[in-house]
Design a protein around this motif. Structure first.
Motif, short mmCIF file in Angstrom:
data_model
loop_
_atom_site.label_atom_id
_atom_site.label_comp_id
_atom_site.label_asym_id
_atom_site.label_seq_id
_atom_site.Cartn_x
_atom_site.Cartn_y
_atom_site.Cartn_z
N THR A 1 0.85 -1.19 0.00
CA THR A 1 0.00 0.00 0.00
C THR A 1 0.89 1.24 0.00
N ILE B 1 -0.95 7.19 -0.97
CA ILE B 1 -2.31 7.56 -1.37
C ILE B 1 -3.30 6.46 -0.97
N GLY B 2 -2.93 5.23 -1.22
CA GLY B 2 -3.81 4.12 -0.85
C GLY B 2 -4.04 4.06 0.64
N TYR C 1 -3.90 6.61 2.72
CA TYR C 1 -4.74 7.75 3.11
C TYR C 1 -6.21 7.44 2.84
N VAL C 2 -6.48 6.84 1.70
CA VAL C 2 -7.86 6.45 1.39
C VAL C 2 -8.37 5.43 2.42
N GLU D 1 -9.26 7.24 5.61
CA GLU D 1 -10.56 7.91 5.51
C GLU D 1 -11.71 6.94 5.75
N LYS D 2 -11.62 5.75 5.19
CA LYS D 2 -12.67 4.75 5.39
C LYS D 2 -12.70 4.28 6.84
#
Length: 332
Positions: free
Chosen positions: A251, A254-255, A257-258, A261-262
């Motif tokens: 990961t 960016i992955g 961070y996404v 968020e989830k």
């Protein structure tokens, strides 16, 4: 998997013992898992009995998981402990490859160990088995080479049961071990790796208002929610009373961070009923990505994650910040 040279590798055998006394003659396994004398001489009845007792001893043990592999790595026999370790039905291993239950980050070292064993070496490594319930189970692995087969012993190293039973998360010590191994793999194979620190907001205020029992139940629910909403290959650990850490192999920043968020929404969805109504927590997340050049170490990566988490906390409850690990070194 174990392609031999024209003349084939030298035959290796494992010695057998009874009551801690090693037999003077070697023995080896055939493809069916039967033990033979490996020196071309007829096996004496006494030696054959000792060898069969050795195999029966291992196959009957409840703690040690045992598998007999052919030289292509396919399971030809296994004991019930292996099924228990993997969380699978007892008859699920026939004809399967043992690497299927090895955690992805350990598969390459495992396959290398199989190759070495096929060339006659007895191999000992540490790896993790990924069970069907999503838990990473650290194990000590031994591979004993035989004439036509390999005898594999997996001994689970239990050290996180109490914490996992409460929150579904591993201990800081277990997290450090996984992080060291994943960092090595990321640097060697130039693969992405991220670490996420998560701290539940206002825990001291929650303890003062709702008490330790409610707060403890809330943190346990958050731990299980993080485990449930991450991949089976990820590692979730409880680092302190109110702080969790996540290790995300394969990961990038960016992955990760996404994912944070989830997971932030996942924490908000946790609900605990109290005398004052339903309690919905929030948490801050700090996300860092490791360098694939080998410059990152477990200590610097965790320090970088703590630094980014502190930036997230400055933005108020539920904040999320991300940065490459090199940013921490530049800021320091």
């Amino acid at each position: 998997m174990c392609a031999a040279a024209e003349k084939g590798p030298p035959r290796s055998r494992f010695a057998c013992r009874k009551h801690a006394v090693w037999s003077a003659k070697p023995a080896c396994l055939d493809q069916a898992g039967c033990i033979h004398s490996g020196d071309g001489q007829p096996m004496t009845e006494q030696l054959a009995e000792h060898c069969q007792e050795l195999l029966a001893h291992f196959l009957g043990r409840t703690r040690t998981a045992v598998a007999v592999l052919d030289r292509e790595g396919t399971v030809t026999g296994a004991n019930p402990a292996l099924a228990n370790l993997a969380g699978m039905p007892g008859d699920s291993f026939a004809g399967r490859r043992l690497e299927d239950i090895v955690a992805p980050s350990f598969r390459e070292p495992f396959l290398e160990a199989i190759q070495e064993a096929c060339l006659g070496a007895r191999v000992e490594i540490r790896l993790s088995v990924l069970s069907l319930d999503g838990l990473l189970r650290p194990c000590a692995l031994q591979i004993w080479p035989g004439e036509d087969s390999l005898l594999v012993l997996l001994e689970e190293e239990c050290e996180t049961d109490e914490e996992q039973a409460v929150t579904g998360a591993e201990t800081p010590e277990a997290f450090q071990r996984h992080l060291s191994l994943e960092l090595y793999r990321a640097a060697r194979y130039h693969r992405p790796l991220a670490v996420v620190k998560c701290e539940v907001d206002g825990v001291e205020d929650l303890r003062a208002q709702y008490g330790d029992e409610v707060t403890g139940r809330l943190l346990a629910m958050i731990g299980w929610a993080l485990r449930k909403h991450t991949r089976r290959t990820d590692v979730v650990a409880r680092m302190s009373y109110s702080q969790f850490a996540l290790l995300l192999p394969e990961t990038d920043l960016i992955g990760a961070y996404v994912a944070a968020e989830k997971l932030s929404q996942t924490v908000r969805d946790v609900s605990v009923e109290t005398a004052l109504g339903h309690l919905h927590p929030t948490a801050c997340f700090g996300v860092v990505a490791a360098s694939d050049t080998g410059e990152s170490t477990p200590q610097t990566l965790l320090e970088a994650a703590d630094w980014v988490l502190s930036l997230a906390r400055r933005g108020g409850p539920g904040g999320i910040e991300a940065a490459p690990s090199v940013a921490y070194r530049l800021a320091g």
